[in-house]
Motif scaffolding. Structure first.
Motif, PDB file in Angstrom:
ATOM      1  N   THR A 172       0.640  17.038   0.884  1.00  0.00           N
ATOM      2  CA  THR A 172       1.860  17.675   0.387  1.00  0.00           C
ATOM      3  C   THR A 172       2.354  17.006  -0.892  1.00  0.00           C
ATOM      4  O   THR A 172       2.854  17.673  -1.800  1.00  0.00           O
ATOM      5  CB  THR A 172       2.957  17.616   1.469  1.00  0.00           C
ATOM      6  OG1 THR A 172       2.468  18.233   2.664  1.00  0.00           O
ATOM      7  CG2 THR A 172       4.211  18.316   1.003  1.00  0.00           C
ATOM      8  N   PHE A 173       2.207  15.705  -1.003  1.00  0.00           N
ATOM      9  CA  PHE A 173       2.686  14.981  -2.176  1.00  0.00           C
ATOM     10  C   PHE A 173       1.898  15.323  -3.437  1.00  0.00           C
ATOM     11  O   PHE A 173       2.472  15.373  -4.527  1.00  0.00           O
ATOM     12  CB  PHE A 173       2.605  13.467  -1.930  1.00  0.00           C
ATOM     13  CG  PHE A 173       3.817  12.894  -1.257  1.00  0.00           C
ATOM     14  CD1 PHE A 173       4.894  12.447  -2.002  1.00  0.00           C
ATOM     15  CD2 PHE A 173       3.887  12.797   0.120  1.00  0.00           C
ATOM     16  CE1 PHE A 173       6.012  11.908  -1.387  1.00  0.00           C
ATOM     17  CE2 PHE A 173       4.993  12.272   0.750  1.00  0.00           C
ATOM     18  CZ  PHE A 173       6.072  11.828   0.002  1.00  0.00           C
ATOM     19  N   VAL A 174       0.600  15.529  -3.337  1.00  0.00           N
ATOM     20  CA  VAL A 174      -0.251  15.590  -4.529  1.00  0.00           C
ATOM     21  C   VAL A 174      -0.909  16.940  -4.760  1.00  0.00           C
ATOM     22  O   VAL A 174      -1.572  17.127  -5.784  1.00  0.00           O
ATOM     23  CB  VAL A 174      -1.345  14.506  -4.450  1.00  0.00           C
ATOM     24  CG1 VAL A 174      -0.732  13.129  -4.397  1.00  0.00           C
ATOM     25  CG2 VAL A 174      -2.266  14.729  -3.259  1.00  0.00           C
ATOM     26  N   GLY A 222      -0.486   8.235  -4.158  1.00  0.00           N
ATOM     27  CA  GLY A 222      -1.145   9.253  -4.953  1.00  0.00           C
ATOM     28  C   GLY A 222      -0.217   9.874  -5.975  1.00  0.00           C
ATOM     29  O   GLY A 222      -0.604  10.131  -7.118  1.00  0.00           O
ATOM     30  N   LEU A 223       1.047  10.109  -5.593  1.00  0.00           N
ATOM     31  CA  LEU A 223       1.994  10.757  -6.494  1.00  0.00           C
ATOM     32  C   LEU A 223       2.429   9.846  -7.628  1.00  0.00           C
ATOM     33  O   LEU A 223       2.506  10.274  -8.789  1.00  0.00           O
ATOM     34  CB  LEU A 223       3.215  11.227  -5.694  1.00  0.00           C
ATOM     35  CG  LEU A 223       4.322  11.917  -6.487  1.00  0.00           C
ATOM     36  CD1 LEU A 223       3.816  13.195  -7.120  1.00  0.00           C
ATOM     37  CD2 LEU A 223       5.528  12.198  -5.595  1.00  0.00           C
ATOM     38  N   PHE A 224       2.707   8.579  -7.316  1.00  0.00           N
ATOM     39  CA  PHE A 224       3.286   7.690  -8.329  1.00  0.00           C
ATOM     40  C   PHE A 224       2.260   6.868  -9.099  1.00  0.00           C
ATOM     41  O   PHE A 224       2.578   6.345 -10.174  1.00  0.00           O
ATOM     42  CB  PHE A 224       4.294   6.740  -7.663  1.00  0.00           C
ATOM     43  CG  PHE A 224       5.499   7.431  -7.115  1.00  0.00           C
ATOM     44  CD1 PHE A 224       6.399   8.063  -7.956  1.00  0.00           C
ATOM     45  CD2 PHE A 224       5.733   7.480  -5.752  1.00  0.00           C
ATOM     46  CE1 PHE A 224       7.518   8.707  -7.445  1.00  0.00           C
ATOM     47  CE2 PHE A 224       6.841   8.123  -5.229  1.00  0.00           C
ATOM     48  CZ  PHE A 224       7.736   8.747  -6.083  1.00  0.00           C
ATOM     49  N   VAL A 225       1.049   6.751  -8.585  1.00  0.00           N
ATOM     50  CA  VAL A 225       0.025   5.937  -9.259  1.00  0.00           C
ATOM     51  C   VAL A 225      -1.162   6.795  -9.682  1.00  0.00           C
ATOM     52  O   VAL A 225      -1.554   6.810 -10.856  1.00  0.00           O
ATOM     53  CB  VAL A 225      -0.447   4.784  -8.342  1.00  0.00           C
ATOM     54  CG1 VAL A 225      -1.560   3.991  -9.033  1.00  0.00           C
ATOM     55  CG2 VAL A 225       0.715   3.875  -7.976  1.00  0.00           C
ATOM     56  N   LEU A 226      -1.741   7.510  -8.726  1.00  0.00           N
ATOM     57  CA  LEU A 226      -2.968   8.243  -9.015  1.00  0.00           C
ATOM     58  C   LEU A 226      -2.734   9.443  -9.923  1.00  0.00           C
ATOM     59  O   LEU A 226      -3.513   9.688 -10.853  1.00  0.00           O
ATOM     60  CB  LEU A 226      -3.611   8.685  -7.703  1.00  0.00           C
ATOM     61  CG  LEU A 226      -5.034   9.241  -7.787  1.00  0.00           C
ATOM     62  CD1 LEU A 226      -5.979   8.195  -8.362  1.00  0.00           C
ATOM     63  CD2 LEU A 226      -5.507   9.690  -6.408  1.00  0.00           C
ATOM     64  N   ILE A 268       1.821   9.008   4.805  1.00  0.00           N
ATOM     65  CA  ILE A 268       2.848   9.188   3.784  1.00  0.00           C
ATOM     66  C   ILE A 268       2.750   8.119   2.699  1.00  0.00           C
ATOM     67  O   ILE A 268       3.094   8.354   1.538  1.00  0.00           O
ATOM     68  CB  ILE A 268       4.251   9.187   4.437  1.00  0.00           C
ATOM     69  CG1 ILE A 268       5.292   9.674   3.444  1.00  0.00           C
ATOM     70  CG2 ILE A 268       4.599   7.805   4.985  1.00  0.00           C
ATOM     71  CD1 ILE A 268       6.652   9.892   4.059  1.00  0.00           C
ATOM     72  N   ILE A 269       2.250   6.938   3.057  1.00  0.00           N
ATOM     73  CA  ILE A 269       2.042   5.887   2.056  1.00  0.00           C
ATOM     74  C   ILE A 269       0.947   6.297   1.083  1.00  0.00           C
ATOM     75  O   ILE A 269       1.070   6.099  -0.134  1.00  0.00           O
ATOM     76  CB  ILE A 269       1.688   4.559   2.743  1.00  0.00           C
ATOM     77  CG1 ILE A 269       2.797   4.156   3.733  1.00  0.00           C
ATOM     78  CG2 ILE A 269       1.471   3.463   1.714  1.00  0.00           C
ATOM     79  CD1 ILE A 269       4.147   3.972   3.102  1.00  0.00           C
ATOM     80  N   TYR A 270      -0.121   6.874   1.602  1.00  0.00           N
ATOM     81  CA  TYR A 270      -1.175   7.384   0.721  1.00  0.00           C
ATOM     82  C   TYR A 270      -0.614   8.465  -0.205  1.00  0.00           C
ATOM     83  O   TYR A 270      -0.969   8.535  -1.394  1.00  0.00           O
ATOM     84  CB  TYR A 270      -2.323   7.959   1.543  1.00  0.00           C
ATOM     85  CG  TYR A 270      -3.240   6.923   2.149  1.00  0.00           C
ATOM     86  CD1 TYR A 270      -4.163   6.249   1.359  1.00  0.00           C
ATOM     87  CD2 TYR A 270      -3.186   6.627   3.498  1.00  0.00           C
ATOM     88  CE1 TYR A 270      -5.010   5.304   1.905  1.00  0.00           C
ATOM     89  CE2 TYR A 270      -4.029   5.684   4.058  1.00  0.00           C
ATOM     90  CZ  TYR A 270      -4.938   5.027   3.261  1.00  0.00           C
ATOM     91  OH  TYR A 270      -5.768   4.084   3.804  1.00  0.00           O
TER      92      TYR A 270
END
Length: 322
Positions: free
Chosen positions: A251-253, A136-140, A130-132
């Motif tokens: 799921t995030f990205v 990924g969502l907020f930086v990448l 979940i950290i990845y």
């Protein structure tokens, strides 16, 4: 009297050892059977939970691209496609990088540098997925949508044959981003396995090659890789298995758009992301059964991939004479 008691004591000790050995064999046999029972129970429970979807759609559930909860019309093609594409993309990125890391640590890096880099790899492997995903969502995603994907769309989107893979709106969310995050996640696993197996190569073999005038590149390709080929392939498939089942980071990205698109820049979906996003919203029995059926499909896909890995390793072992 003492001469008679000594053989009796020895016989009693042998009986105790035999009973203890039998108990130990039963215990480890039960542990081995527990794995098989757990595997079969997981597969059968998901198959039973998804029976309503399979009864309604049949085997066509696997290649239907529909996903309409309102009309209760479901298909697994889009999640399967997204799972396979993102995992293969992750493998395409992660394998060369992992190989370079392992080679650097075993053949090139000075001793004082091997420890810190090795520790960093182990720390990366221990970071929760979940950290990845949040990174990924907020930086990448903002970085890719601003600085990378516009250039990719303008310069690679018009190429013949492969242009469809790199054309699309620069949203930042999509299968390309998911593949990149997955690659970063599985690099520690693959590189750790490669490093460990590269260290098993006898030093005499490499020193003999160097003594004959071989360069480092020639030693790697002609000595190290042939000696560790089977274990390297096993490590690669281990990373692929991890990528196939990853949930939160994807799921995030990924964008979670249920549509079939060849573009890596556009949002898509995967089996794990679909289940994670929609399981709590499954308001009808058919909806819930379709999600469980997706879980069974993911189980089968992962099982097939690992079975192929085992067959490849067995063929390599036969070829090498083991």
């Amino acid at each position: 009297m003492n001469a008679t008691a000594l053989p009796a004591a020895e016989d009693s000790r042998e009986l105790r050892d035999a009973r203890a050995d039998r108990r130990f064999r039963r215990l480890v046999t039960a542990a081995g059977l527990f794995v098989l029972v757990s595997l079969a129970a997981a597969a059968l429970s998901m198959l039973w939970g998804g029976r309503a979807a399979f009864e309604k759609f049949g085997i066509g559930f696997l290649w239907r691209d529909a996903w309409d909860p309102v009309q209760e019309d479901f298909g697994a093609l889009v999640p399967i496609y997204g799972t396979v594409i993102t995992s293969l993309l992750a493998l395409l990125i992660a394998v060369p990088v992992s190989f370079g890391i392992a080679m650097f640590l075993t053949e090139i890096a000075p001793r004082w540098l091997r420890g810190p880099i090795g520790a960093a790899i182990e720390l990366l492997a221990g970071i929760p997925s979940i950290i990845y995903g949040m990174w990924g969502l907020f930086v990448l995603v903002p970085f890719l949508s601003t600085h990378v994907y516009p250039w990719v769309n303008d310069n690679l989107g018009e190429l013949p044959l492969v242009g469809a893979l790199f054309s699309g709106p620069p949203l930042g969310l999509g299968m390309g981003t998911a593949g990149l995050v997955l690659a970063i996640m599985i690099i520690p696993f693959i590189s750790s396995v490669m490093r460990e197996v590269f260290l098993t190569v006898p030093t005499r073999l490499k020193e003999s090659a160097y003594a004959l005038g071989s360069t480092t590149t020639e030693v790697v390709w002609d000595v190290v890789l042939p000696y560790t080929r089977s274990a390297v392939i096993g490590g690669i498939f281990l990373g692929l298995g991890r990528a196939l089942g990853e949930t939160m980071a994807v799921t995030f990205v990924l964008g979670n758009a249920h549509r079939l698109t060849p573009s890596l820049l556009e949002p898509g979906n995967s089996i794990a992301a679909t289940i994670a996003n929609e399981f709590a919203e499954a308001y009808s029995p058919m909806y819930l059964s379709s999600l469980i059926a997706l879980g069974f499909v993911l189980f089968i896909v992962t099982f097939v991939v690992l079975a192929i890995a085992r067959l490849m390793l067995r063929q390599l072992a036969k070829r090498e004479g083991y």
